[in-house]
Design a protein around this motif. Structure first.
Motif, PDB file in Angstrom:
ATOM      1  N   ARG A  61      69.400  99.058  69.278  1.00  0.00           N
ATOM      2  CA  ARG A  61      70.024 100.044  70.170  1.00  0.00           C
ATOM      3  C   ARG A  61      69.968 101.457  69.592  1.00  0.00           C
ATOM      4  N   ALA A  62      70.064 101.577  68.272  1.00  0.00           N
ATOM      5  CA  ALA A  62      69.959 102.890  67.637  1.00  0.00           C
ATOM      6  C   ALA A  62      68.504 103.350  67.557  1.00  0.00           C
ATOM      7  N   ARG A  63      67.617 102.437  67.196  1.00  0.00           N
ATOM      8  CA  ARG A  63      66.196 102.796  67.096  1.00  0.00           C
ATOM      9  C   ARG A  63      65.633 103.194  68.455  1.00  0.00           C
ATOM     10  N   ALA A  64      66.044 102.468  69.504  1.00  0.00           N
ATOM     11  CA  ALA A  64      65.568 102.803  70.852  1.00  0.00           C
ATOM     12  C   ALA A  64      66.095 104.160  71.292  1.00  0.00           C
ATOM     13  N   THR A  65      67.337 104.461  70.964  1.00  0.00           N
ATOM     14  CA  THR A  65      67.911 105.767  71.307  1.00  0.00           C
ATOM     15  C   THR A  65      67.136 106.883  70.613  1.00  0.00           C
ATOM     16  N   CYS A  66      66.834 106.681  69.349  1.00  0.00           N
ATOM     17  CA  CYS A  66      66.051 107.659  68.588  1.00  0.00           C
ATOM     18  C   CYS A  66      64.687 107.878  69.232  1.00  0.00           C
ATOM     19  N   GLU A  67      64.028 106.789  69.601  1.00  0.00           N
ATOM     20  CA  GLU A  67      62.700 106.871  70.219  1.00  0.00           C
ATOM     21  C   GLU A  67      62.759 107.603  71.551  1.00  0.00           C
ATOM     22  N   LEU A  68      63.698 107.219  72.399  1.00  0.00           N
ATOM     23  CA  LEU A  68      63.796 107.823  73.727  1.00  0.00           C
ATOM     24  C   LEU A  68      64.254 109.277  73.671  1.00  0.00           C
ATOM     25  N   ALA A  69      64.949 109.643  72.603  1.00  0.00           N
ATOM     26  CA  ALA A  69      65.374 111.034  72.412  1.00  0.00           C
ATOM     27  C   ALA A  69      64.250 111.906  71.861  1.00  0.00           C
ATOM     28  N   GLY A  70      63.117 111.285  71.558  1.00  0.00           N
ATOM     29  CA  GLY A  70      61.948 112.044  71.144  1.00  0.00           C
ATOM     30  C   GLY A  70      61.745 112.206  69.660  1.00  0.00           C
ATOM     31  N   LEU A  71      62.530 111.467  68.855  1.00  0.00           N
ATOM     32  CA  LEU A  71      62.439 111.643  67.401  1.00  0.00           C
ATOM     33  C   LEU A  71      61.918 110.403  66.675  1.00  0.00           C
ATOM     34  N   GLY A  72      61.423 109.431  67.434  1.00  0.00           N
ATOM     35  CA  GLY A  72      60.978 108.190  66.817  1.00  0.00           C
ATOM     36  C   GLY A  72      59.877 108.361  65.803  1.00  0.00           C
ATOM     37  N   ILE A  73      58.975 109.304  66.021  1.00  0.00           N
ATOM     38  CA  ILE A  73      57.841 109.485  65.123  1.00  0.00           C
ATOM     39  C   ILE A  73      58.277 109.947  63.731  1.00  0.00           C
ATOM     40  N   LEU A  74      59.457 110.550  63.639  1.00  0.00           N
ATOM     41  CA  LEU A  74      59.972 111.055  62.366  1.00  0.00           C
ATOM     42  C   LEU A  74      60.922 110.082  61.678  1.00  0.00           C
ATOM     43  N   ALA A  75      61.294 109.024  62.369  1.00  0.00           N
ATOM     44  CA  ALA A  75      62.428 108.205  61.930  1.00  0.00           C
ATOM     45  C   ALA A  75      62.124 107.296  60.754  1.00  0.00           C
ATOM     46  N   GLN A  76      63.119 107.180  59.889  1.00  0.00           N
ATOM     47  CA  GLN A  76      63.136 106.204  58.802  1.00  0.00           C
ATOM     48  C   GLN A  76      64.400 105.369  58.962  1.00  0.00           C
ATOM     49  N   THR A  77      64.280 104.072  58.714  1.00  0.00           N
ATOM     50  CA  THR A  77      65.428 103.181  58.838  1.00  0.00           C
ATOM     51  C   THR A  77      66.271 103.224  57.579  1.00  0.00           C
ATOM     52  N   ASP A  78      67.578 103.289  57.749  1.00  0.00           N
ATOM     53  CA  ASP A  78      68.510 103.268  56.617  1.00  0.00           C
ATOM     54  C   ASP A  78      69.626 102.282  56.956  1.00  0.00           C
ATOM     55  N   ALA A  79      69.688 101.198  56.221  1.00  0.00           N
ATOM     56  CA  ALA A  79      70.654 100.130  56.500  1.00  0.00           C
ATOM     57  C   ALA A  79      72.095 100.604  56.403  1.00  0.00           C
ATOM     58  N   ARG A  80      72.339 101.696  55.697  1.00  0.00           N
ATOM     59  CA  ARG A  80      73.705 102.202  55.553  1.00  0.00           C
ATOM     60  C   ARG A  80      74.244 102.779  56.862  1.00  0.00           C
ATOM     61  N   LEU A  81      73.366 102.999  57.844  1.00  0.00           N
ATOM     62  CA  LEU A  81      73.783 103.510  59.147  1.00  0.00           C
ATOM     63  C   LEU A  81      74.124 102.390  60.132  1.00  0.00           C
ATOM     64  N   ALA A  82      74.036 101.133  59.697  1.00  0.00           N
ATOM     65  CA  ALA A  82      74.379 100.007  60.562  1.00  0.00           C
ATOM     66  C   ALA A  82      75.854 100.065  60.960  1.00  0.00           C
ATOM     67  N   GLU A  83      76.164  99.407  62.061  1.00  0.00           N
ATOM     68  CA  GLU A  83      77.545  99.375  62.532  1.00  0.00           C
ATOM     69  C   GLU A  83      78.422  98.567  61.570  1.00  0.00           C
ATOM     70  N   TRP A  84      79.723  98.811  61.632  1.00  0.00           N
ATOM     71  CA  TRP A  84      80.704  98.005  60.902  1.00  0.00           C
ATOM     72  C   TRP A  84      80.386  96.533  61.163  1.00  0.00           C
ATOM     73  N   ASP A  85      80.357  95.736  60.125  1.00  0.00           N
ATOM     74  CA  ASP A  85      80.084  94.308  60.259  1.00  0.00           C
ATOM     75  C   ASP A  85      81.378  93.610  60.673  1.00  0.00           C
ATOM     76  N   TYR A  86      81.400  93.105  61.916  1.00  0.00           N
ATOM     77  CA  TYR A  86      82.615  92.501  62.450  1.00  0.00           C
ATOM     78  C   TYR A  86      82.775  91.028  62.079  1.00  0.00           C
ATOM     79  N   GLY A  87      81.797  90.454  61.387  1.00  0.00           N
ATOM     80  CA  GLY A  87      81.943  89.104  60.869  1.00  0.00           C
ATOM     81  C   GLY A  87      82.365  88.094  61.918  1.00  0.00           C
ATOM     82  N   ASP A  88      83.470  87.408  61.664  1.00  0.00           N
ATOM     83  CA  ASP A  88      83.961  86.363  62.564  1.00  0.00           C
ATOM     84  C   ASP A  88      84.409  86.913  63.918  1.00  0.00           C
ATOM     85  N   TYR A  89      84.579  88.220  64.008  1.00  0.00           N
ATOM     86  CA  TYR A  89      85.048  88.820  65.253  1.00  0.00           C
ATOM     87  C   TYR A  89      83.904  89.379  66.105  1.00  0.00           C
TER      88      TYR A  89
END
Length: 201
Positions: A61-89
């Motif tokens: 959902r974040a990568r697609a937003t980046c791509e559709l916003a026109g910045l996909g060609i510049l993007a690098q993935t950083d796992a620290r930007l992932a959402e809060w891990d809700y675990g059992d919830y």
């Protein structure tokens, strides 16, 4: 002269679970058609900004937003930007969680099998340390709950204070520094809709 750091925080567009209020951490949901339109609407606000770095959460959902916003060609993935891990919830609504644990609050209690507040805070602090070494305009494509964590930690507040920062889908925030006090971190803009250019800010 080196341009000072200016961080643009962009939350991903709408998903089925952001609509339903289900906690979405690791589940890799796509954007809804409306979410895709929201992401495309970000492009006019971001175009023309010379980004020195574009970082995105690994979630679709974040990568697609980046791509559709026109910045996909510049993007690098950083796992620290992932959402809060809700675990059992994961996938549950707050009301459903409170049927099990009536006093539950993610900011105080965290998520069994997932992240505790101190862990989310430490992750944001690690990201901020990396950002501090950068210059110029930096775009971050991420998530609502983690965005609230990042905003609080950017200005030195305890992680629980992130509860006071609303982050709508496809909204834009700007994290920077006080002009008169260059070492003082400030929130320049927060939870703004993509309605126009950000270059004059």
């Amino acid at each position: 002269m080196t341009a000072p750091l200016q961080v643009y925080f962009i939350r991903h567009g709408e998903t089925a679970w952001s609509l339903s209020g289900q906690h979405t951490g690791r589940t890799d949901l796509p954007l809804t058609p409306h979410g895709e339109a929201m992401a495309r609407a970000l492009a006019p606000a971001l175009q023309g900004i010379a980004f020195s770095r574009v970082l995105t959460s690994p979630r679709l959902r974040a990568r697609a937003t980046c791509e559709l916003a026109g910045l996909g060609i510049l993007a690098q993935t950083d796992a620290r930007l992932a959402e809060w891990d809700y675990g059992d919830y994961e996938g549950l609504r707050t009301a459903e969680i409170r049927q099990r644990h009536p006093a539950w609050d993610v900011w105080e209690n965290g998520c069994p099998g997932g992240e505790m507040p101190a862990q989310a805070s430490a992750r944001a602090d690690q990201l901020i340390a990396t950002l501090a070494a950068l210059t110029g305009h930096v775009a971050l494509f991420s998530h609502g709950q983690f965005g609230r964590v990042l905003a609080a930690r950017w200005i030195g507040l305890p992680v629980a204070q992130g509860q006071h920062f609303a982050v709508a889908p496809a909204s834009i925030g700007m994290l920077g520094f006080d002009v008169d006090h260059p070492q003082r971190r400030v929130i320049t803009l927060w939870n703004a809709s993509a309605g126009g250019s950000l270059r004059a800010r």
